[in-house]
Design a protein around this motif. Structure first.
Motif, PDB file in Angstrom:
ATOM      1  N   TYR A 116       1.012  -1.153   0.008  1.00  0.00           N
ATOM      2  CA  TYR A 116      -0.042   0.015   0.024  1.00  0.00           C
ATOM      3  C   TYR A 116       0.950   1.292   0.144  1.00  0.00           C
ATOM      4  O   TYR A 116       1.887   1.248   0.703  1.00  0.00           O
ATOM      5  N   ILE A 117       0.601   2.053  -0.771  1.00  0.00           N
ATOM      6  CA  ILE A 117       1.314   3.436  -1.001  1.00  0.00           C
ATOM      7  C   ILE A 117       0.223   4.620  -0.825  1.00  0.00           C
ATOM      8  O   ILE A 117      -0.673   4.692  -1.544  1.00  0.00           O
ATOM      9  N   SER A 118       0.946   5.442   0.388  1.00  0.00           N
ATOM     10  CA  SER A 118      -0.105   6.775   0.272  1.00  0.00           C
ATOM     11  C   SER A 118       0.998   7.953   0.074  1.00  0.00           C
ATOM     12  O   SER A 118       1.919   7.865   0.674  1.00  0.00           O
ATOM     13  N   LYS A 119       0.331   9.066  -0.169  1.00  0.00           N
ATOM     14  CA  LYS A 119       1.279  10.111  -0.419  1.00  0.00           C
ATOM     15  C   LYS A 119       0.465  11.427   0.334  1.00  0.00           C
ATOM     16  O   LYS A 119      -0.934  11.662   0.041  1.00  0.00           O
ATOM     17  N   VAL A 137      -1.850   5.721  -3.737  1.00  0.00           N
ATOM     18  CA  VAL A 137      -0.916   5.509  -5.016  1.00  0.00           C
ATOM     19  C   VAL A 137      -1.211   4.231  -5.474  1.00  0.00           C
ATOM     20  O   VAL A 137      -0.787   3.291  -4.477  1.00  0.00           O
ATOM     21  N   ASP A 138      -1.366   3.912  -6.758  1.00  0.00           N
ATOM     22  CA  ASP A 138      -1.377   2.519  -7.236  1.00  0.00           C
ATOM     23  C   ASP A 138       0.079   2.142  -7.117  1.00  0.00           C
ATOM     24  O   ASP A 138       1.048   2.599  -7.819  1.00  0.00           O
ATOM     25  N   PRO A 139       0.548   1.040  -6.479  1.00  0.00           N
ATOM     26  CA  PRO A 139       1.965   0.660  -6.542  1.00  0.00           C
ATOM     27  C   PRO A 139       2.376   0.137  -7.739  1.00  0.00           C
ATOM     28  O   PRO A 139       3.735   0.051  -8.091  1.00  0.00           O
ATOM     29  N   THR A 140       1.497  -0.515  -8.825  1.00  0.00           N
ATOM     30  CA  THR A 140       2.081  -0.784 -10.332  1.00  0.00           C
ATOM     31  C   THR A 140       2.091   0.225 -11.069  1.00  0.00           C
ATOM     32  O   THR A 140       3.053   0.558 -11.729  1.00  0.00           O
ATOM     33  N   THR A 145      -4.634   8.903  -6.716  1.00  0.00           N
ATOM     34  CA  THR A 145      -6.227   9.243  -6.534  1.00  0.00           C
ATOM     35  C   THR A 145      -6.371   9.778  -5.273  1.00  0.00           C
ATOM     36  O   THR A 145      -5.881   9.595  -4.044  1.00  0.00           O
ATOM     37  N   LYS A 146      -6.945  10.951  -5.338  1.00  0.00           N
ATOM     38  CA  LYS A 146      -7.059  11.958  -4.034  1.00  0.00           C
ATOM     39  C   LYS A 146      -7.976  11.289  -3.008  1.00  0.00           C
ATOM     40  O   LYS A 146      -9.035  10.602  -3.448  1.00  0.00           O
TER      41      LYS A 146
END
Length: 254
Positions: A116-119, A137-140, A145-146
Motif C-alpha cells: 500500500y502506498i499513500s502520499k 498511489v497504485d503500486p504498479t 487518487t485523491k
C-alpha cells in the motif's frame, strides 16, 4: 502495541523551536527510554529504547524486537523505516523538503500479499495555515487518487487545530497545551515532521477534542492528559484518560 514516536509529533514551524529553551548536540536533553502501559489492554504494553548520534535519532527499539530506523540527509529526516520483529521492513516513510519545510511524505506499507502506498503533499498558506492533500498511489501504475484533504493550524509552535475531509465524513481535532517542554523537542529534525502531528511539539498536549461529522451524525471524543515533570520541566509521566476512563500511561527517562 508499538506506538511510532513520530505519531506524537506537533511540529514547531517558527524559530521558537531554535530558542534558548532548546538544547543542541551533546548537551541536549533527550529521552532515552519510553514505556507505554494500557489499563484496558495490558497485552499491548510496550517499552522503547532510543539510540542517538549526537542529537540525531538513529533508532527506536521495542519489546518485541521490532524497531524504527531514522535516516538523515544533513540535518533533516528523509526516511523512517519500520522493521517487524522478524527483521523484514513493514513500512517506509520517505520525506522531501522545500525551502526548509516538509513538502511531501510518501508512506509505503508492505504486507505479505500486497503493498500500500499513500502520499501527502503540503502547501504553506500566506495566513500561516498549512493545507494538505492525501493520495492513494497504485503500486504498479503509480497513478495517484485523491483520498482526503485538510488544514493544519499552528499557534506559538504548537498544532492547535486539524481538519480533514473525506468523501463520506470529516473530523476536526483541537489541542490544548501546558507550558512545559515536550520530551522530543531536542531531537534534530523532529520539529519539521508536521505530518506526524504531535511528537516534536514545543509543549505537551493536555486536552485533545475530536469531533467527527458523518451526514447529520456528530460524535465527540475527548482525551485529557496529566503530567509529572522533572526539575527542568520535562515530563517523566503522562496519564491520558478518555471518555471511558481507561488510562494510558507513558513514562520517560532522559
Amino acid at each position: 502495541m508499538k506506538k511510532q514516536l513520530c505519531l506524537f509529533v506537533v511540529a514547531a514551524l517558527t524559530l521558537a523551536s531554535c530558542s534558548s529553551d532548546s538544547e543542541n548536540g551533546s548537551d541536549a536533553i533527550l529521552p532515552k527510554t519510553v514505556s507505554y502501559k494500557y489499563s484496558d489492554s495490558p497485552g499491548d504494553n510496550d517499552f522503547a529504547t532510543l539510540i542517538y548520534d549526537g542529537n540525531k535519532l538513529v533508532s527506536a527499539g521495542y519489546t518485541a524486537n521490532d524497531k524504527e530506523v531514522y535516516t538523515y540527509t544533513g540535518d533533516v529526516i528523509t526516511k523512517i523505516e519500520d522493521f517487524a520483529e522478524e527483521g523484514n521492513i513493514s513500512s517506509i516513510n520517505e520525506l522531501t523538503y522545500e525551502s526548509g519545510k516538509l513538502k511531501t511524505d510518501v508512506l509505503t506499507e508492505i504486507a505479505s500479499d500486497r503493498t500500500y502506498i499513500s502520499k501527502r503533499v503540503y502547501t504553506y498558506n500566506t495566513n500561516g495555515t498549512i493545507s494538505f492533500v492525501n493520495y492513494a498511489v497504485d503500486p504498479t501504475t503509480k497513478v495517484e487518487t485523491k483520498s482526503s484533504e485538510g488544514i493544519l493550524t499552528y499557534t506559538n509552535g504548537n498544532l492547535t487545530k486539524k481538519t480533514e475531509v473525506f468523501d463520506s465524513y470529516s473530523y476536526t481535532k483541537t489541542y490544548e497545551y501546558d507550558a512545559k517542554n515536550n520530551p522530543f523537542k531536542n531531537i534534530l529534525g523532529f520539529n519539521l515532521l508536521i505530518d506526524h502531528e504531535t511528537s516534536a511539539s514545543l509543549n505537551n498536549v493536555t486536552k485533545l477534542t475530536t469531533v467527527y461529522t458523518r451526514g447529520e451524525e456528530i460524535t465527540t471524543n475527548i482525551f485529557n492528559s496529566v503530567y509529572e515533570y522533572d526539575a527542568k520541566g520535562y515530563p517523566t509521566k503522562q496519564t491520558q484518560t478518555d471518555d471511558s476512563d481507561s488510562d494510558e500511561i507513558t513514562e520517560y527517562t532522559y
